[in-house]
Design a protein around this motif. Structure first.
Motif, PDB file in Angstrom:
ATOM      1  N   ASP A 108      38.680  31.842  28.580  1.00 31.39           N
ATOM      2  CA  ASP A 108      38.303  33.176  29.057  1.00 31.39           C
ATOM      3  C   ASP A 108      39.046  33.466  30.361  1.00 31.39           C
ATOM      4  O   ASP A 108      39.134  32.594  31.239  1.00 31.39           O
ATOM      5  CB  ASP A 108      36.781  33.240  29.283  1.00 31.39           C
ATOM      6  CG  ASP A 108      36.305  34.637  29.586  1.00 31.39           C
ATOM      7  OD1 ASP A 108      36.527  35.103  30.728  1.00 31.39           O
ATOM      8  OD2 ASP A 108      35.716  35.274  28.702  1.00 31.39           O
ATOM      9  N   TRP A 109      39.567  34.671  30.507  1.00 27.36           N
ATOM     10  CA  TRP A 109      40.370  35.047  31.677  1.00 27.36           C
ATOM     11  C   TRP A 109      39.575  35.043  32.973  1.00 27.36           C
ATOM     12  O   TRP A 109      40.134  35.023  34.063  1.00 27.36           O
ATOM     13  CB  TRP A 109      41.016  36.413  31.465  1.00 27.36           C
ATOM     14  CG  TRP A 109      40.049  37.546  31.246  1.00 27.36           C
ATOM     15  CD1 TRP A 109      39.468  37.900  30.061  1.00 27.36           C
ATOM     16  CD2 TRP A 109      39.550  38.464  32.221  1.00 27.36           C
ATOM     17  NE1 TRP A 109      38.642  38.985  30.238  1.00 27.36           N
ATOM     18  CE2 TRP A 109      38.670  39.360  31.556  1.00 27.36           C
ATOM     19  CE3 TRP A 109      39.761  38.627  33.587  1.00 27.36           C
ATOM     20  CZ2 TRP A 109      37.997  40.375  32.212  1.00 27.36           C
ATOM     21  CZ3 TRP A 109      39.095  39.654  34.238  1.00 27.36           C
ATOM     22  CH2 TRP A 109      38.230  40.511  33.536  1.00 27.36           C
ATOM     23  N   ARG A 110      38.259  35.033  32.874  1.00 24.88           N
ATOM     24  CA  ARG A 110      37.427  35.045  34.087  1.00 24.88           C
ATOM     25  C   ARG A 110      37.220  33.659  34.679  1.00 24.88           C
ATOM     26  O   ARG A 110      36.729  33.529  35.799  1.00 24.88           O
ATOM     27  CB  ARG A 110      36.082  35.695  33.768  1.00 24.88           C
ATOM     28  CG  ARG A 110      36.191  37.210  33.594  1.00 24.88           C
ATOM     29  CD  ARG A 110      34.950  37.732  32.899  1.00 24.88           C
ATOM     30  NE  ARG A 110      35.136  37.565  31.473  1.00 24.88           N
ATOM     31  CZ  ARG A 110      35.125  38.567  30.593  1.00 24.88           C
ATOM     32  NH1 ARG A 110      34.903  39.794  30.995  1.00 24.88           N
ATOM     33  NH2 ARG A 110      35.324  38.342  29.321  1.00 24.88           N
ATOM     34  N   GLU A 141      30.112  36.641  30.146  1.00 24.90           N
ATOM     35  CA  GLU A 141      30.918  37.854  30.056  1.00 24.90           C
ATOM     36  C   GLU A 141      30.099  38.935  29.357  1.00 24.90           C
ATOM     37  O   GLU A 141      29.051  38.657  28.792  1.00 24.90           O
ATOM     38  CB  GLU A 141      32.258  37.562  29.359  1.00 24.90           C
ATOM     39  CG  GLU A 141      32.135  36.818  28.046  1.00 24.90           C
ATOM     40  CD  GLU A 141      32.067  37.725  26.839  1.00 24.90           C
ATOM     41  OE1 GLU A 141      31.805  38.923  26.951  1.00 24.90           O
ATOM     42  OE2 GLU A 141      32.274  37.206  25.746  1.00 24.90           O
ATOM     43  N   PHE A 153      32.651  30.250  36.778  1.00 28.65           N
ATOM     44  CA  PHE A 153      33.070  31.100  37.892  1.00 28.65           C
ATOM     45  C   PHE A 153      33.201  30.317  39.193  1.00 28.65           C
ATOM     46  O   PHE A 153      33.745  30.815  40.176  1.00 28.65           O
ATOM     47  CB  PHE A 153      32.132  32.299  38.078  1.00 28.65           C
ATOM     48  CG  PHE A 153      30.812  31.997  38.741  1.00 28.65           C
ATOM     49  CD1 PHE A 153      30.700  31.995  40.121  1.00 28.65           C
ATOM     50  CD2 PHE A 153      29.682  31.749  37.984  1.00 28.65           C
ATOM     51  CE1 PHE A 153      29.482  31.739  40.743  1.00 28.65           C
ATOM     52  CE2 PHE A 153      28.469  31.499  38.587  1.00 28.65           C
ATOM     53  CZ  PHE A 153      28.361  31.485  39.969  1.00 28.65           C
ATOM     54  N   ARG A 206      43.507  38.575  40.952  1.00 29.54           N
ATOM     55  CA  ARG A 206      42.049  38.458  41.017  1.00 29.54           C
ATOM     56  C   ARG A 206      41.330  39.791  41.087  1.00 29.54           C
ATOM     57  O   ARG A 206      40.127  39.862  40.866  1.00 29.54           O
ATOM     58  CB  ARG A 206      41.637  37.574  42.178  1.00 29.54           C
ATOM     59  CG  ARG A 206      41.793  38.235  43.548  1.00 29.54           C
ATOM     60  CD  ARG A 206      41.580  37.250  44.669  1.00 29.54           C
ATOM     61  NE  ARG A 206      41.713  37.838  45.981  1.00 29.54           N
ATOM     62  CZ  ARG A 206      42.848  38.124  46.588  1.00 29.54           C
ATOM     63  NH1 ARG A 206      43.993  37.903  45.979  1.00 29.54           N
ATOM     64  NH2 ARG A 206      42.853  38.659  47.796  1.00 29.54           N
ATOM     65  N   VAL A 217      39.130  40.411  38.076  1.00 31.66           N
ATOM     66  CA  VAL A 217      37.843  39.716  38.024  1.00 31.66           C
ATOM     67  C   VAL A 217      36.907  40.231  39.105  1.00 31.66           C
ATOM     68  O   VAL A 217      35.694  40.298  38.892  1.00 31.66           O
ATOM     69  CB  VAL A 217      37.986  38.176  38.078  1.00 31.66           C
ATOM     70  CG1 VAL A 217      38.611  37.636  36.826  1.00 31.66           C
ATOM     71  CG2 VAL A 217      38.715  37.716  39.290  1.00 31.66           C
ATOM     72  N   TRP A 273      35.480  43.393  37.679  1.00 33.90           N
ATOM     73  CA  TRP A 273      34.523  43.051  36.624  1.00 33.90           C
ATOM     74  C   TRP A 273      33.206  42.565  37.236  1.00 33.90           C
ATOM     75  O   TRP A 273      32.134  43.027  36.867  1.00 33.90           O
ATOM     76  CB  TRP A 273      35.099  41.967  35.700  1.00 33.90           C
ATOM     77  CG  TRP A 273      34.101  41.553  34.672  1.00 33.90           C
ATOM     78  CD1 TRP A 273      33.895  42.120  33.459  1.00 33.90           C
ATOM     79  CD2 TRP A 273      33.138  40.511  34.806  1.00 33.90           C
ATOM     80  NE1 TRP A 273      32.846  41.501  32.819  1.00 33.90           N
ATOM     81  CE2 TRP A 273      32.369  40.504  33.628  1.00 33.90           C
ATOM     82  CE3 TRP A 273      32.832  39.585  35.799  1.00 33.90           C
ATOM     83  CZ2 TRP A 273      31.328  39.603  33.412  1.00 33.90           C
ATOM     84  CZ3 TRP A 273      31.798  38.689  35.596  1.00 33.90           C
ATOM     85  CH2 TRP A 273      31.062  38.706  34.413  1.00 33.90           C
ATOM     86  N   ALA A 274      33.289  41.614  38.187  1.00 33.71           N
ATOM     87  CA  ALA A 274      32.079  41.051  38.798  1.00 33.71           C
ATOM     88  C   ALA A 274      31.303  42.116  39.570  1.00 33.71           C
ATOM     89  O   ALA A 274      30.068  42.151  39.524  1.00 33.71           O
ATOM     90  CB  ALA A 274      32.449  39.881  39.705  1.00 33.71           C
ATOM     91  N   ALA A 304      27.031  37.441  38.008  1.00 34.74           N
ATOM     92  CA  ALA A 304      28.197  38.269  38.331  1.00 34.74           C
ATOM     93  C   ALA A 304      28.265  38.538  39.838  1.00 34.74           C
ATOM     94  O   ALA A 304      29.345  38.493  40.437  1.00 34.74           O
ATOM     95  CB  ALA A 304      28.159  39.575  37.548  1.00 34.74           C
ATOM     96  N   TYR A 354      29.492  35.456  41.536  1.00 30.95           N
ATOM     97  CA  TYR A 354      30.934  35.342  41.342  1.00 30.95           C
ATOM     98  C   TYR A 354      31.665  36.252  42.328  1.00 30.95           C
ATOM     99  O   TYR A 354      32.633  35.832  42.976  1.00 30.95           O
ATOM    100  CB  TYR A 354      31.275  35.705  39.904  1.00 30.95           C
ATOM    101  CG  TYR A 354      32.695  35.429  39.463  1.00 30.95           C
ATOM    102  CD1 TYR A 354      33.596  34.722  40.234  1.00 30.95           C
ATOM    103  CD2 TYR A 354      33.139  35.891  38.239  1.00 30.95           C
ATOM    104  CE1 TYR A 354      34.884  34.469  39.805  1.00 30.95           C
ATOM    105  CE2 TYR A 354      34.429  35.643  37.796  1.00 30.95           C
ATOM    106  CZ  TYR A 354      35.301  34.936  38.584  1.00 30.95           C
ATOM    107  OH  TYR A 354      36.572  34.694  38.160  1.00 30.95           O
TER     108      TYR A 354
END
Length: 194
Positions: free
Chosen positions: A42-44, A72, A81, A125, A128, A131-132, A155, A158
């Motif tokens: 996963d890219w995270r 995710e 994370f 980054r 991410v 996203w977080a 999240a 993270y």
């Protein structure tokens, strides 16, 4: 901070009773993730030895490793994370891996990460972080489902880790990757924004 190699601790758990898990630990979680491996991660996942590829979506990871794992938002699959920095955190992460029926955790990241790849991840980054930030403020916070509220908490953790602690960890990790040993007080750590 000096990089601490968690892999010997993982390997020492194999074949012994796990302090947080019922029975002996049979799987060596320092190996590649069996379903998806490094290429399917996963890219995270943050850079480091541990990552997830194709995990289940039962939301069990945070029950055992809430300081290290969250979910995710597409299918609620787990990802790492924050990398473990002590034996207790390794035990927690291994317990989360043991609970995943897809065995989607891997611990061979050191064979794939390079200082330049870590720098690339750090430069990118923003994805991410966004996203977080978004997930930490999402409707999950108000959900009547506890695992969704907990995912939002993960999240937010993270997001905080991205700005408080991760940079120092990654600089130490890059030194470890380049030199094969932890940095000492006289060593100059690589920079991330090179």
């Amino acid at each position: 901070m000096t990089y601490w190699d968690p892999i010997p601790t993982v390997r020492a758990l194999v074949g012994r009773p796990h302090p947080l898990w019922r029975g002996d630990l049979e799987h060596d979680w320092s190996e590649p993730a069996p379903d998806g491996g490094w290429e399917g991660r996963d890219w995270r996942n943050v850079p480091g030895p541990f990552y997830t590829a194709n995990t289940d979506n039962c939301c069990t990871g945070r029950q055992y490793a809430p300081r290290l794992v969250t979910y995710e938002d597409e299918e609620l699959r787990e990802f790492v994370f924050r990398q473990p920095v002590g034996a207790v955190e390794v035990q927690e992460l291994v317990c989360a891996a043991e609970c995943d029926p897809f065995a989607g955790y891997g611990g061979d990241g050191d064979l794939h990460w390079t200082p330049e790849l870590v720098r690339d991840w750090w430069r990118e980054r923003g994805g991410v972080q966004e996203w977080a930030r978004r997930m930490g403020r999402s409707e999950w916070m108000l959900s009547d489902r506890e695992h969704l509220r907990d995912a939002a908490v993960g999240a937010r953790a993270y997001f905080t880790h991205l700005s408080q602690g991760l940079e120092a960890y990654l600089r130490d990790y890059m030194f470890w990757l380049a030199e094969g040993r932890p940095a000492t007080s006289g060593d100059r750590l690589p920079v991330l924004d090179a």
